[in-house]
Design an enzyme around this catalytic site. Structure first.
Site, mmCIF file in Angstrom:
data_model
loop_
_atom_site.group_PDB
_atom_site.id
_atom_site.type_symbol
_atom_site.label_atom_id
_atom_site.label_comp_id
_atom_site.label_asym_id
_atom_site.label_seq_id
_atom_site.Cartn_x
_atom_site.Cartn_y
_atom_site.Cartn_z
ATOM 1 N N PHE A 123 0.865 -1.179 0.000
ATOM 2 C CA PHE A 123 0.000 0.000 0.000
ATOM 3 C C PHE A 123 0.902 1.229 0.000
ATOM 4 O O PHE A 123 1.582 1.503 0.987
ATOM 5 C CB PHE A 123 -0.849 -0.063 1.279
ATOM 6 N N GLY A 124 0.938 1.941 -1.125
ATOM 7 C CA GLY A 124 1.894 3.032 -1.286
ATOM 8 C C GLY A 124 1.276 4.407 -1.150
ATOM 9 O O GLY A 124 0.921 5.039 -2.156
ATOM 10 N N ILE A 181 7.123 1.414 3.077
ATOM 11 C CA ILE A 181 6.035 0.597 2.537
ATOM 12 C C ILE A 181 6.165 -0.859 3.010
ATOM 13 O O ILE A 181 7.080 -1.589 2.610
ATOM 14 C CB ILE A 181 6.004 0.688 0.993
ATOM 15 N N THR A 182 5.215 -1.260 3.862
ATOM 16 C CA THR A 182 5.184 -2.628 4.391
ATOM 17 C C THR A 182 4.991 -3.621 3.254
ATOM 18 O O THR A 182 4.181 -3.374 2.351
ATOM 19 C CB THR A 182 4.032 -2.761 5.410
ATOM 20 N N GLU A 387 -0.598 3.893 10.059
ATOM 21 C CA GLU A 387 -2.045 3.986 9.762
ATOM 22 C C GLU A 387 -2.685 5.132 10.552
ATOM 23 O O GLU A 387 -3.814 5.029 11.026
ATOM 24 C CB GLU A 387 -2.738 2.642 9.997
ATOM 25 N N THR A 389 -1.071 8.374 13.189
ATOM 26 C CA THR A 389 -0.504 8.425 14.544
ATOM 27 C C THR A 389 -1.621 8.609 15.576
ATOM 28 O O THR A 389 -2.769 8.927 15.221
ATOM 29 C CB THR A 389 0.477 9.608 14.674
HETATM 30 P P1 FAD Z 1 4.726 12.986 10.550
HETATM 31 O O1 FAD Z 1 3.439 13.084 9.810
HETATM 32 O O2 FAD Z 1 5.845 13.850 10.118
HETATM 33 O O3 FAD Z 1 4.432 13.238 12.098
HETATM 34 C C1 FAD Z 1 5.452 13.575 13.036
HETATM 35 C C2 FAD Z 1 4.774 13.925 14.365
HETATM 36 O O4 FAD Z 1 3.929 15.080 14.181
HETATM 37 C C3 FAD Z 1 3.867 12.807 14.883
HETATM 38 O O5 FAD Z 1 3.929 12.767 16.281
HETATM 39 C C4 FAD Z 1 2.483 13.258 14.450
HETATM 40 O O6 FAD Z 1 1.445 12.734 15.276
HETATM 41 C C5 FAD Z 1 2.606 14.774 14.607
HETATM 42 N N1 FAD Z 1 1.641 15.482 13.770
HETATM 43 C C6 FAD Z 1 1.607 15.571 12.412
HETATM 44 N N2 FAD Z 1 0.544 16.293 12.017
HETATM 45 C C7 FAD Z 1 -0.109 16.671 13.139
HETATM 46 C C8 FAD Z 1 -1.275 17.423 13.403
HETATM 47 N N3 FAD Z 1 -2.037 17.922 12.409
HETATM 48 N N4 FAD Z 1 -1.642 17.635 14.688
HETATM 49 C C9 FAD Z 1 -0.920 17.079 15.709
HETATM 50 N N5 FAD Z 1 0.198 16.358 15.531
HETATM 51 C C10 FAD Z 1 0.589 16.154 14.260
HETATM 52 N N6 FAD Z 1 2.817 4.044 4.971
HETATM 53 C C11 FAD Z 1 2.215 3.530 3.836
HETATM 54 O O7 FAD Z 1 1.708 4.283 3.003
HETATM 55 N N7 FAD Z 1 2.176 2.185 3.636
HETATM 56 C C12 FAD Z 1 2.707 1.288 4.504
HETATM 57 O O8 FAD Z 1 2.632 0.090 4.275
HETATM 58 C C13 FAD Z 1 3.369 1.797 5.680
HETATM 59 N N8 FAD Z 1 3.992 0.957 6.557
HETATM 60 C C14 FAD Z 1 4.772 1.482 7.563
HETATM 61 C C15 FAD Z 1 5.574 0.624 8.321
HETATM 62 C C16 FAD Z 1 6.422 1.160 9.299
HETATM 63 C C17 FAD Z 1 7.321 0.234 10.080
HETATM 64 C C18 FAD Z 1 6.429 2.562 9.548
HETATM 65 C C19 FAD Z 1 7.327 3.171 10.601
HETATM 66 C C20 FAD Z 1 5.619 3.396 8.816
HETATM 67 C C21 FAD Z 1 4.800 2.881 7.808
HETATM 68 N N9 FAD Z 1 4.027 3.724 6.999
HETATM 69 C C22 FAD Z 1 3.392 3.208 5.871
HETATM 70 C C23 FAD Z 1 4.066 5.167 7.186
HETATM 71 C C24 FAD Z 1 3.250 5.646 8.374
HETATM 72 O O9 FAD Z 1 1.880 5.536 8.085
HETATM 73 C C25 FAD Z 1 3.684 7.077 8.680
HETATM 74 O O10 FAD Z 1 4.989 6.983 9.262
HETATM 75 C C26 FAD Z 1 2.730 7.796 9.608
HETATM 76 O O11 FAD Z 1 1.541 8.099 8.938
HETATM 77 C C27 FAD Z 1 3.313 9.101 10.173
HETATM 78 O O12 FAD Z 1 3.874 9.876 9.160
HETATM 79 P P2 FAD Z 1 5.342 10.481 9.352
HETATM 80 O O13 FAD Z 1 6.228 9.355 9.734
HETATM 81 O O14 FAD Z 1 5.685 11.243 8.124
HETATM 82 O O15 FAD Z 1 5.236 11.453 10.589
#
Ligand code: FAD
Length: 407
Positions: A123-124, A181-182, A387, A389
């Site tokens: 899922f990208g 991407i998992t 999915e 935070t």
């Molecule tokens: P950011 O969005 O940069 O957030 C950083 C911090 O800021 C967090 O604490 C967040 O809560 C906070 N924050 C951001 N916006 C706000 C707001 N509006 N109000 C308050 N706080 C806020 N993604 C895919 O598409 N497909 C996958 O298969 C997938 N698998 C994953 C597997 C792993 C092991 C990991 C680590 C991540 C995966 N992800 C995947 C991505 C994951 O969904 C994202 O890491 C997650 O959505 C957070 O995005 P970010 O890491 O860019 O953090």
């Protein structure tokens, strides 16, 4: 209200429990240390029907309701979150989304392979610069009339099977990078989200089913994860990747709705996996507390150890009930997205607490990977991040309650 499982659901749970005890638990520590789950597990998951749950049998699925899906996901999460994630993504985010949004041709091309374990899906959505703010993703899909890409569909599909969501004829040329991407390095197909129109924000996003062997698509494994070490996580780079218009899943410009609908159900699956982690933490803590002696008696006889254990037990029950509520709502055709956010928020935080409490029960031995608590804590930690935070779940819940968006 009846919280008893039906005979059929009990049988599914037993099947999952036996499978996990036989095929997962004996290997989980070795896979974690090797940073690689044995890929043979995918075929086994397919054979036992766990990659086809809730999918119609005519597409190779094994049917069943969403509570059965939760029961299996919980058991897999109890055994190894890296294995649970394979199912949550390949079935939960990809196959189920094709079943919900796909054309007949897309379903026939992809679902039998995904449900049998012949194919793996990923899922990208996330990009290096856009995680929580997924609607502002920057991967571009630019329409090009040339139509030189190979026929659309799964690796084994024929011209006759072609067909898809939006416009037919012509190609899109896709450029961009997807992060974290998992299943990324294992996957045969990526459900890819890209900006295909000039409409601002999420309104310009469309979804595409892209075979991962399409020229121009490269993958790089992400190493050094705190937990889920056995899971294949990847960065996907797309350079002039040609995708036929028939590969679009759902209408043009509706890709963000496709993604959000997938994640609403996906959060239930993550929550169920978290219940599994918390249950594993509880089982391990109770067992150890009954064996380890300090001050001339088992540590189970110390009240503060009982407090740690009872805190875990309450978290397990509360997380499970919130998760089952989501499954029940889905199976009865009721709205469930906010309840799914609540379940995911609570269960993920609870899994971290539970694993941490279990580690405390184990004392210094909890810090060593011969014992299960450390891995449970490392694996739990990502659950409050992906999915959506915990902060994002709170904004979803807050928006539903107040009627105003704080995004
Ligand atoms: P950011 O969005 O940069 O957030 C950083 C911090 O800021 C967090 O604490 C967040 O809560 C906070 N924050 C951001 N916006 C706000 C707001 N509006 N109000 C308050 N706080 C806020 N993604 C895919 O598409 N497909 C996958 O298969 C997938 N698998 C994953 C597997 C792993 C092991 C990991 C680590 C991540 C995966 N992800 C995947 C991505 C994951 O969904 C994202 O890491 C997650 O959505 C957070 O995005 P970010 O890491 O860019 O953090």
């Amino acid at each position: 209200m009846n919280l008893e499982l039906s005979e059929e659901q009990e049988a599914v749970r037993r099947l999952a429990r036996d499978f996990v005890e036989r095929e997962v638990v004996p290997h989980a520590t070795a896979w974690d240390r090797a940073e690689e789950v044995d890929r043979g597990i995918v075929k086994k998951l397919g054979e036992v029907g766990f990659l086809g749950l809730t999918i119609d049998e005519e597409y190779g699925g094994s049917g069943g309701d969403h509570l059965a899906y939760c029961l299996v996901t919980e058991e897999l999460g109890r055994g190894d979150s890296s294995v649970r994630g394979i199912v949550s993504v390949s079935l939960g985010l990809v196959a189920k989304t094709i079943a919900a949004w796909g054309s007949e041709e897309q379903k026939r091309a992809w679902l039998p392979g995904l449900t049998s374990g012949e194919y793996v899906g990923c899922f990208g959505l996330t990009e290096p610069g856009t995680g929580s703010d997924a609607g502002n993703l920057t991967t571009r899909a630019v329409r090009d009339g040339g139509g030189t890409s190979r026929s659309w569909g799964s690796p084994r599909s024929s011209e006759a099977e072609n067909g898809g969501g939006a416009g037919s004829g012509g190609d899109y040329v896709v450029n961009g990078t997807k992060m974290f991407i998992t299943n990324g390095t294992w996957a045969d197909v990526v459900l890819l989200f890209a900006r295909s129109t000039d409409a601002p924000g999420h309104r310009g996003v469309s979804a595409f089913l892209v075979p991962t062997d399409t020229p121009g698509l490269t993958r790089r494994a992400v190493h050094g994860k705190l937990g889920l070490r056995g899971q294949a996580t990847a960065e996907l780079v797309l350079e002039d990747v040609r995708v036929p218009a028939s590969a679009m899943l759902g209408p043009e410009g509706k890709g963000f709705s496709v993604a959000m609908s997938a994640l609403a159900k996906g959060r239930m699956s993550v929550a169920a996996g978290c219940v599994g982690i918390a249950q594993a933490a509880l089982d391990a803590a109770v067992r150890y507390a009954g064996e380890r002696e300090q001050f001339g008696k088992t540590i189970a006889r110390h009240q503060l150890v009982q407090e740690l254990i009872s805190d875990i037990a309450v978290d397990v029950d509360a997380a499970r009930l919130l998760t089952w509520r989501v499954a029940d709502l889905i199976d009865r055709g009721k709205p469930f997205a906010v309840e799914s956010s609540k379940a995911k928020l609570f269960a993920s935080e609870a899994a971290v607490r539970a694993a941490n409490n279990a580690l405390q029960v184990f004392g210094g031995y909890g810090y060593i990977d011969e014992y299960p608590a450390g891995k449970l804590l490392r694996d739990a930690r990502v659950m409050t991040l992906y999915e959506g935070t915990s902060q994002i779940q709170k904004l979803v819940i807050g928006r539903a309650l107040t009627g105003v968006s704080a995004f």
